[in-house]
Scaffold this motif. Structure first.
Motif, PDB file in Angstrom:
ATOM      1  N   LYS A  47       0.908  -0.817  -0.013  1.00 45.79           N
ATOM      2  CA  LYS A  47       0.372  -0.113  -0.178  1.00 45.79           C
ATOM      3  C   LYS A  47       0.781   1.244   0.188  1.00 45.79           C
ATOM      4  O   LYS A  47       0.655   2.351  -0.685  1.00 45.79           O
ATOM      5  N   GLN A  48       2.169   1.350   1.103  1.00 45.12           N
ATOM      6  CA  GLN A  48       2.511   2.879   0.956  1.00 45.12           C
ATOM      7  C   GLN A  48       3.676   3.054  -0.839  1.00 45.12           C
ATOM      8  O   GLN A  48       3.964   3.320  -1.153  1.00 45.12           O
ATOM      9  N   LYS A  49       3.883   1.916  -1.423  1.00 44.07           N
ATOM     10  CA  LYS A  49       4.372   1.239  -2.187  1.00 44.07           C
ATOM     11  C   LYS A  49       3.481   2.478  -4.119  1.00 44.07           C
ATOM     12  O   LYS A  49       4.020   3.190  -3.874  1.00 44.07           O
ATOM     13  N   ILE A  50       2.619   2.091  -3.415  1.00 42.13           N
ATOM     14  CA  ILE A  50       0.980   2.542  -4.544  1.00 42.13           C
ATOM     15  C   ILE A  50       1.027   4.142  -3.810  1.00 42.13           C
ATOM     16  O   ILE A  50       1.326   4.836  -4.746  1.00 42.13           O
ATOM     17  N   VAL A  51       1.123   3.997  -2.924  1.00 40.81           N
ATOM     18  CA  VAL A  51       0.844   5.562  -2.427  1.00 40.81           C
ATOM     19  C   VAL A  51       2.031   6.960  -2.623  1.00 40.81           C
ATOM     20  O   VAL A  51       1.579   7.246  -3.842  1.00 40.81           O
ATOM     21  N   GLU A  52       3.404   5.667  -2.975  1.00 43.86           N
ATOM     22  CA  GLU A  52       4.409   6.748  -3.054  1.00 43.86           C
ATOM     23  C   GLU A  52       4.267   6.711  -5.002  1.00 43.86           C
ATOM     24  O   GLU A  52       4.665   8.092  -5.833  1.00 43.86           O
ATOM     25  N   ARG A  53       3.812   5.779  -5.662  1.00 45.67           N
ATOM     26  CA  ARG A  53       3.897   5.935  -6.965  1.00 45.67           C
ATOM     27  C   ARG A  53       2.778   6.671  -7.699  1.00 45.67           C
ATOM     28  O   ARG A  53       3.072   7.368  -8.500  1.00 45.67           O
ATOM     29  N   GLY A  54       1.338   6.580  -6.833  1.00 46.48           N
ATOM     30  CA  GLY A  54       0.362   7.009  -6.912  1.00 46.48           C
ATOM     31  C   GLY A  54       1.271   9.388  -7.099  1.00 46.48           C
ATOM     32  O   GLY A  54       0.429   9.286  -7.895  1.00 46.48           O
ATOM     33  N   LYS A  56       3.822   9.970  -7.578  1.00 46.38           N
ATOM     34  CA  LYS A  56       4.950  10.626  -8.980  1.00 46.38           C
ATOM     35  C   LYS A  56       3.933  10.678 -10.247  1.00 46.38           C
ATOM     36  O   LYS A  56       4.468  11.357 -11.824  1.00 46.38           O
ATOM     37  N   GLU A  57       3.067   9.715 -10.479  1.00 47.71           N
ATOM     38  CA  GLU A  57       1.962   9.741 -11.303  1.00 47.71           C
ATOM     39  C   GLU A  57       1.476  11.002 -12.013  1.00 47.71           C
ATOM     40  O   GLU A  57       0.500  11.833 -11.160  1.00 47.71           O
ATOM     41  N   ARG A  58       0.771  11.087 -13.115  1.00 45.73           N
ATOM     42  CA  ARG A  58       0.456  12.278 -12.915  1.00 45.73           C
ATOM     43  C   ARG A  58      -0.771  12.224 -14.185  1.00 45.73           C
ATOM     44  O   ARG A  58      -1.885  12.869 -14.536  1.00 45.73           O
ATOM     45  N   THR A  59      -0.761  10.835 -14.515  1.00 47.20           N
ATOM     46  CA  THR A  59      -2.052  10.092 -15.092  1.00 47.20           C
ATOM     47  C   THR A  59      -3.685  10.231 -14.451  1.00 47.20           C
ATOM     48  O   THR A  59      -3.235   9.338 -14.273  1.00 47.20           O
ATOM     49  N   ARG A  64      -6.622   6.060 -10.589  1.00 49.93           N
ATOM     50  CA  ARG A  64      -7.282   5.879 -10.577  1.00 49.93           C
ATOM     51  C   ARG A  64      -7.292   4.464 -10.450  1.00 49.93           C
ATOM     52  O   ARG A  64      -7.715   3.468  -9.813  1.00 49.93           O
ATOM     53  N   THR A  65      -6.596   3.940 -11.461  1.00 48.22           N
ATOM     54  CA  THR A  65      -6.225   2.188 -11.331  1.00 48.22           C
ATOM     55  C   THR A  65      -5.427   1.555  -9.622  1.00 48.22           C
ATOM     56  O   THR A  65      -5.495   0.978  -9.315  1.00 48.22           O
ATOM     57  N   LEU A  66      -4.311   3.087  -9.548  1.00 49.07           N
ATOM     58  CA  LEU A  66      -4.409   2.840  -8.513  1.00 49.07           C
ATOM     59  C   LEU A  66      -4.171   2.936  -7.239  1.00 49.07           C
ATOM     60  O   LEU A  66      -4.701   2.415  -6.098  1.00 49.07           O
ATOM     61  N   ALA A  67      -5.204   3.261  -7.142  1.00 39.98           N
ATOM     62  CA  ALA A  67      -6.142   3.780  -6.256  1.00 39.98           C
ATOM     63  C   ALA A  67      -7.133   2.743  -5.957  1.00 39.98           C
ATOM     64  O   ALA A  67      -7.681   1.890  -4.374  1.00 39.98           O
ATOM     65  N   LEU A  72      -8.239  -2.661  -2.554  1.00 44.65           N
ATOM     66  CA  LEU A  72      -8.511  -3.428  -2.698  1.00 44.65           C
ATOM     67  C   LEU A  72      -7.600  -4.343  -1.909  1.00 44.65           C
ATOM     68  O   LEU A  72      -7.834  -5.387  -0.388  1.00 44.65           O
ATOM     69  N   MET A  73      -5.791  -3.840  -1.386  1.00 38.66           N
ATOM     70  CA  MET A  73      -5.575  -4.355  -0.602  1.00 38.66           C
ATOM     71  C   MET A  73      -5.502  -3.902   1.087  1.00 38.66           C
ATOM     72  O   MET A  73      -5.913  -4.801   1.497  1.00 38.66           O
TER      73      MET A  73
END
Length: 202
Positions: A47-54, A56-59, A64-67, A72-73
């Motif tokens: 979950k922490q990795k998803i937050v960090e990745r999101g 940096k993401e601008r799309t 939305r997919t990461l969220a 789910l996690m």
């Protein structure tokens, strides 16, 4: 297989289970508890990795997919945490029973706390284990009361008759949400008093 399924399958009563049987189940529960703890830690890291990745993401679509993945996690983490709470309480139950049995074996006496446990006590233990609102600390206190660990009476119940003590326990169970209404509380109190009287006569 949880503790109560195992208990039913083995057709054992709490008064007849051996130290070896209790220890074997204790080890299984400990392994399962460790596995669940590991899964919770893994989900937290992911979950922490998803937050960090999101961050940096601008799309928008990618965010939305990461969220959704995060959601789910998080849901899985809550479910695993619930199972961990149950397994921790089951592990505590088996550990307590094993210690009582070992103590009885060393003293050469039958373990009164195990031998005299009633069906209503076993049902209450199962309800406490299944109740998500009852954490391990609260459960340990209630379990020790049920198994009569620590024989000194609480100041509030000192000198109280057996019937009155059963009613006090029923009220405690209502406070914990295990008994929903006063009608059910009355029936449960009557049932426990009858069982206590029957045990005393028998």
């Amino acid at each position: 297989m949880n503790f109560f399924t195992w208990l039913t399958t083995k057709r054992k009563t709490l008064g007849t289970m051996s130290v070896a049987e209790l220890r074997a189940q204790e080890m299984l529960l400990e392994n399962e508890r460790n596995r669940l703890q590991g899964r919770i830690h893994k989900l937290a890291d992911d979950k922490q990795k998803i937050v960090e990745r999101g961050a940096k993401e601008r799309t928008p679509e990618m965010r939305r997919t990461l969220a959704q993945q995060y959601d789910l996690m998080h849901t899985e983490q809550m479910m695993v945490a619930r199972h961990l709470n149950i397994r921790s309480k089951e592990h505590l139950t088996v550990s307590r029973l094993r210690l009582l049995r070992e103590s009885a074996s060393r003293s050469g006496l039958a373990s009164t706390a195990i031998a005299t446990i009633r069906e209503s006590d076993l049902a209450l233990i199962e309800k406490l284990i299944a109740n998500d609102a009852v954490n391990a600390e609260i459960y340990q206190q209630r379990l020790d009361e049920i198994l009569q660990i620590g024989q000194e009476a609480d100041k509030e119940t000192a000198g109280v008759s057996p019937a009155a003590k059963e009613l006090l326990r029923v009220w405690d169970d209502m406070d914990a949400g295990l008994i929903k209404d006063t009608g059910a509380a009355f029936d449960e109190a009557e049932k426990r008093v009858r069982e206590r009287q029957k045990a005393a006569e028998g």
